[in-house]
Scaffold this motif. Sequence first.
Motif, PDB file in Angstrom:
ATOM      1  N   ASP A 136       0.892  -1.064  -0.181  1.00 19.22           N
ATOM      2  CA  ASP A 136       0.020  -0.095  -0.099  1.00 19.22           C
ATOM      3  C   ASP A 136       0.950   1.193  -0.038  1.00 19.22           C
ATOM      4  OD1 ASP A 136      -1.230  -2.169   1.464  1.00 19.22           O
ATOM      5  OD2 ASP A 136      -2.799  -1.109   1.611  1.00 19.22           O
ATOM      6  N   ASP A 137       1.850   1.274   0.704  1.00 19.08           N
ATOM      7  CA  ASP A 137       2.522   2.402   0.911  1.00 19.08           C
ATOM      8  C   ASP A 137       3.699   2.488  -0.394  1.00 19.08           C
ATOM      9  OD1 ASP A 137       1.777   2.706   3.694  1.00 19.08           O
ATOM     10  OD2 ASP A 137       3.481   1.225   4.507  1.00 19.08           O
ATOM     11  N   THR A 155      -4.589  -5.367   0.138  1.00 19.55           N
ATOM     12  CA  THR A 155      -3.996  -4.504   1.228  1.00 19.55           C
ATOM     13  C   THR A 155      -3.655  -5.067   2.345  1.00 19.55           C
ATOM     14  OG1 THR A 155      -4.697  -2.605   2.597  1.00 19.55           O
ATOM     15  CG2 THR A 155      -6.330  -4.109   2.283  1.00 19.55           C
ATOM     16  N   SER A 312      -3.959   2.455  -6.347  1.00 14.48           N
ATOM     17  CA  SER A 312      -3.923   2.366  -5.004  1.00 14.48           C
ATOM     18  C   SER A 312      -5.361   2.212  -4.545  1.00 14.48           C
ATOM     19  CB  SER A 312      -3.375   3.346  -4.389  1.00 14.48           C
ATOM     20  OG  SER A 312      -1.823   3.707  -4.681  1.00 14.48           O
ATOM     21  N   SER A 313      -6.148   3.001  -5.104  1.00 14.16           N
ATOM     22  CA  SER A 313      -7.636   2.755  -4.538  1.00 14.16           C
ATOM     23  C   SER A 313      -8.126   1.447  -4.978  1.00 14.16           C
ATOM     24  CB  SER A 313      -8.585   3.680  -5.400  1.00 14.16           C
ATOM     25  OG  SER A 313      -9.972   3.539  -5.428  1.00 14.16           O
ATOM     26  N   LEU A 316      -6.843  -0.871  -2.142  1.00 13.30           N
ATOM     27  CA  LEU A 316      -7.455  -0.755  -0.978  1.00 13.30           C
ATOM     28  C   LEU A 316      -8.724  -1.269  -0.892  1.00 13.30           C
ATOM     29  CD1 LEU A 316      -5.876   2.864  -0.277  1.00 13.30           C
ATOM     30  CD2 LEU A 316      -5.461   0.589   1.160  1.00 13.30           C
ATOM     31  N   SER A 318      -9.850  -4.043  -1.539  1.00 17.06           N
ATOM     32  CA  SER A 318      -9.878  -5.401  -1.296  1.00 17.06           C
ATOM     33  C   SER A 318     -10.377  -5.570   0.011  1.00 17.06           C
ATOM     34  CB  SER A 318      -8.652  -6.092  -1.508  1.00 17.06           C
ATOM     35  OG  SER A 318      -7.663  -5.882  -0.397  1.00 17.06           O
ATOM     36  N   ASN A 321      -7.997  -7.327   4.881  1.00 19.16           N
ATOM     37  CA  ASN A 321      -8.014  -7.110   6.125  1.00 19.16           C
ATOM     38  C   ASN A 321      -9.113  -7.500   7.088  1.00 19.16           C
ATOM     39  OD1 ASN A 321      -5.227  -6.499   6.388  1.00 19.16           O
ATOM     40  ND2 ASN A 321      -5.762  -4.224   6.038  1.00 19.16           N
TER      41      ASN A 321
END
Length: 483
Positions: A136-137, A155, A312-313, A316, A318, A321
Motif C-alpha cells: 500500500d505504501d 491491502t 492504489s484505490s 485498498l 480489497s 484485512n
Amino acid sequence: MRHSAIVGSILAAAALVRADSALIAVCKQIQQAVSPASEVFWPLSLGYTKDIGHWATTSTQNSACSVEPGTAADVGTVLQILNSTQTPFAVKGGGHTTNPGFSSTPGVQIAMYRFSEVNYDSATQTADIGSGLIWDDVYASLEPLGVNVVGGRVTGVGVAGFSLGGGYSWLTNQYGLTIDNIVGYELVLPNGTVTTVDKSVPDLFFALKGGYNNYGIVTKFTMKTFPQGQVWGGLMTITGDHLDAVSNATTKFSATVTDPKAAILPTYNFLLGAPGVSLIMFYDGPTPPAGIFDDFLAIPHFTKDVETRSFSSLVLASPANATSMTRTVFHTVSLTQITPGIMNAVVNESLFWGPRLSLATATFVSYDVEPFLSSLLTHGSISTSAYPPSRAQGLLPLNIYFAWEADLSDDEFRNAATQSAEQLTKVAISEGQDVGNAPLYGNYAIGSTPLERIFGDSLPRLQAAKQKYDPTNVMGLAGGWKV
C-alpha cells in the motif's frame, strides 16, 4: 473468546518480564551495540507490541525483546551477536505470514519497519524499496510519479516475504512475477557484511528469487518500474444463489480472455453462515474493452464498488484485512488450468467445510481462484529461479484460507486445509493436469509442506548457495522455509 485471547496474550507478555536471563543478556548486548538509528523494545511497551504483532494471531509469539534496526550495518551487528550467542530470532517485514514461527520467535524479534523508503530513479526506471514496507505504501509513493511496480494485489501485504517468495500480481500477465522484476538486492549476509546482489552474483541472485531468508536479511529491493495510469475495477460481492454463474464466468474468462491487462480474483467464501463470492476485477486502463467482464457484470450482486480509479484505490478496495487479528491458515494447490471440474470442486469444498468449521469457531472459510495466462512465467530476463523451479508450465496457485477464533481448534483447521488441498489435487489429476508433484507456492503453503514440494529441482542449488554464504547456519536460527 477474543477477550480470553487478549487476556492470555497480556499475561504471556507479562511473564516475559521474567524471561530467560541469557535472552535478556543478548537483548541488552544488542541494545548497547547498535547505533542511535536503531532501538530495542521490551515486553509491555508499545513498540514491542507492534513489532511482535502479525496479521494472523497464530503467527504472533511473545519474544524476549524486539529490535528495529535503522541501518544495514546495524542489521549486521545484530546478526553477529545472534550468531555468537546462538540465539533464536525472527525477521518480520509486513507480518502477513500465516505459518507460526516463520517470522516470529520466543527469542529476538527483528522488525524491519525502519527500512521504509521508496526512491525512484527515472534514469534507470527502477525504484529502491525498503523491506519494512507494505505494498500500500509503495503504491502511494510511486503513484504521483506515474509509475508502478509488480507487487501485491490486496491491502496489508508486506514487501519482503512476498518478494522473497515469488509474488503474483495484478501486473503478472504483463510483466511476470515480482521476482522477475527485481534487478538488485541490498543484503546483509549472515556474517554481518552488507553487500549488493545482482546478476553479477549469479548463485545468490538465483537463490534470492523465491528462496526466502536463507541467505541473510534483505534491507532493500531494486525493482523495475512501469508506467501506470488509471485502472478499472474493484470489488463485487455475490450471494450464494449465483455460485454457478460465477463459476461459469470464471471458467470462460480463463479459457478465452488473452488480454494481459485483464485479471480477476474470485474468492468463494463461507461467511456468517452462508456461502457467497467476493470478486475483484482488474483492467490496466481506464476502460476495459467490451466483452471481457460482461459475464461477471451481468450477475446480480449484493454490493458493487467497480469504477475507473487509481491503482492504489483498487488495492485498498480489497477485503483482505477483514480477518486480521484472528487465527488463520493458508494452504494451496498448484493448477495448470481452470476447468469446470475445478470450479465445481471449489464450490463443493466451500459448502462442505463451511458449515463444519463454523461449529469450530470459524469466522471465514475461503477458496481463492487465481486465473493467469499460461505465459505468466515467460516474462523478464531470468530463466531460472528458486521458485518456481521450472518455467516450462505456468502455475496457478489456488489459495485455501481459513480463519477462526479458538486456539483449541488449531489442529482441526490445519488438518481441514490439508484435506481440502488433497481433494482439489485429486480432482485436478483426474482431469489430466500434471500437478501431483507440481511445486507449491510457498507464500500460501502450509508450514508442514516438504521443501521438495516448493523448491523441487532448485533445492540442490539452494543448498549449495546456503553452504557457501551461511556455512555456520546463522539463518537456521530463524524460522521459515529452511534449505
